[in-house]
Motif scaffolding. Structure first.
Motif, mmCIF file in Angstrom:
data_model
loop_
_atom_site.group_PDB
_atom_site.id
_atom_site.type_symbol
_atom_site.label_atom_id
_atom_site.label_comp_id
_atom_site.label_asym_id
_atom_site.label_seq_id
_atom_site.Cartn_x
_atom_site.Cartn_y
_atom_site.Cartn_z
ATOM 1 N N ILE A 180 0.871 -1.161 -0.022
ATOM 2 C CA ILE A 180 -0.062 -0.133 -0.042
ATOM 3 C C ILE A 180 0.748 1.210 0.135
ATOM 4 O O ILE A 180 0.626 2.302 -0.813
ATOM 5 C CB ILE A 180 -0.966 0.010 1.252
ATOM 6 C CG1 ILE A 180 -2.161 -1.066 0.927
ATOM 7 C CG2 ILE A 180 -1.386 1.334 1.370
ATOM 8 C CD1 ILE A 180 -3.047 -1.148 2.561
ATOM 9 N N LEU A 181 1.992 1.216 0.576
ATOM 10 C CA LEU A 181 2.788 2.476 0.715
ATOM 11 C C LEU A 181 3.522 2.669 -0.372
ATOM 12 O O LEU A 181 3.856 3.752 -0.788
ATOM 13 C CB LEU A 181 3.594 2.221 2.333
ATOM 14 C CG LEU A 181 2.949 2.485 3.418
ATOM 15 C CD1 LEU A 181 4.005 2.000 4.500
ATOM 16 C CD2 LEU A 181 2.459 3.899 3.692
ATOM 17 N N PHE A 182 4.296 1.671 -1.005
ATOM 18 C CA PHE A 182 5.294 1.620 -1.882
ATOM 19 C C PHE A 182 4.970 1.332 -3.232
ATOM 20 O O PHE A 182 5.770 1.759 -4.349
ATOM 21 C CB PHE A 182 6.651 0.948 -1.660
ATOM 22 C CG PHE A 182 7.149 1.320 -0.045
ATOM 23 C CD1 PHE A 182 7.926 2.736 -0.298
ATOM 24 C CD2 PHE A 182 6.971 0.855 1.177
ATOM 25 C CE1 PHE A 182 8.430 3.099 0.864
ATOM 26 C CE2 PHE A 182 7.656 1.354 2.164
ATOM 27 C CZ PHE A 182 8.323 2.599 2.161
ATOM 28 N N ARG A 231 -4.405 1.761 -7.891
ATOM 29 C CA ARG A 231 -5.741 2.409 -7.710
ATOM 30 C C ARG A 231 -6.929 1.515 -6.990
ATOM 31 O O ARG A 231 -7.914 2.231 -6.763
ATOM 32 C CB ARG A 231 -6.175 2.799 -9.317
ATOM 33 C CG ARG A 231 -5.182 4.043 -9.588
ATOM 34 C CD ARG A 231 -5.782 4.707 -10.829
ATOM 35 N NE ARG A 231 -4.802 5.727 -11.370
ATOM 36 C CZ ARG A 231 -4.956 6.504 -12.292
ATOM 37 N NH1 ARG A 231 -5.953 6.195 -13.245
ATOM 38 N NH2 ARG A 231 -4.104 7.204 -12.844
ATOM 39 N N SER A 232 -6.585 0.313 -7.449
ATOM 40 C CA SER A 232 -7.606 -0.691 -6.946
ATOM 41 C C SER A 232 -6.942 -1.708 -6.159
ATOM 42 O O SER A 232 -5.644 -2.069 -6.597
ATOM 43 C CB SER A 232 -8.391 -1.323 -8.000
ATOM 44 O OG SER A 232 -7.814 -2.114 -8.913
ATOM 45 N N ILE A 233 -7.363 -2.598 -5.443
ATOM 46 C CA ILE A 233 -6.936 -3.696 -4.905
ATOM 47 C C ILE A 233 -6.108 -4.743 -5.940
ATOM 48 O O ILE A 233 -5.002 -5.240 -5.450
ATOM 49 C CB ILE A 233 -7.839 -4.483 -4.099
ATOM 50 C CG1 ILE A 233 -7.079 -5.484 -2.846
ATOM 51 C CG2 ILE A 233 -8.750 -5.153 -4.648
ATOM 52 C CD1 ILE A 233 -6.704 -4.743 -1.718
ATOM 53 N N THR A 234 -6.606 -4.872 -7.018
ATOM 54 C CA THR A 234 -5.964 -5.786 -8.005
ATOM 55 C C THR A 234 -4.722 -5.321 -8.415
ATOM 56 O O THR A 234 -3.893 -5.949 -8.912
ATOM 57 C CB THR A 234 -7.078 -6.077 -9.101
ATOM 58 O OG1 THR A 234 -7.174 -4.816 -9.724
ATOM 59 C CG2 THR A 234 -8.110 -6.782 -8.703
#
Length: 74
Positions: free
Chosen positions: A22-24, A28-31
């Motif tokens: 999530i940080l690096f 735009r979406s979980i996929t």
């Protein structure tokens, strides 16, 4: 509040992988972070093999900070 998880704590390694992605990793979406067939750890390891050396350095420095704090508290 909650602390950032350590990468050397096996029980929370999937959470660590998720947060580091999530940080690096641009997304735009979980996929964008992981395929439905992948675990967080698998996706993170794939990312680590392809990401910039600067990101690897930051990840390593974050771990060193955790280790220093752990040593201080012992």
């Amino acid at each position: 509040g909650s602390k950032m998880p350590h990468r050397d704590q096996e029980s929370i390694y999937p959470k660590y992988c998720c947060l580091m992605l999530i940080l690096f990793k641009p997304w735009r979406s979980i996929t964008d972070l992981k395929h439905t067939s992948q675990s967080w750890a698998e996706s993170f390891e794939t990312f680590r093999r392809t990401c910039d050396e600067k990101v690897i350095s930051i990840l390593n420095n974050m771990q060193i900070l955790h280790e220093c704090k752990d040593s201080r508290d012992d």
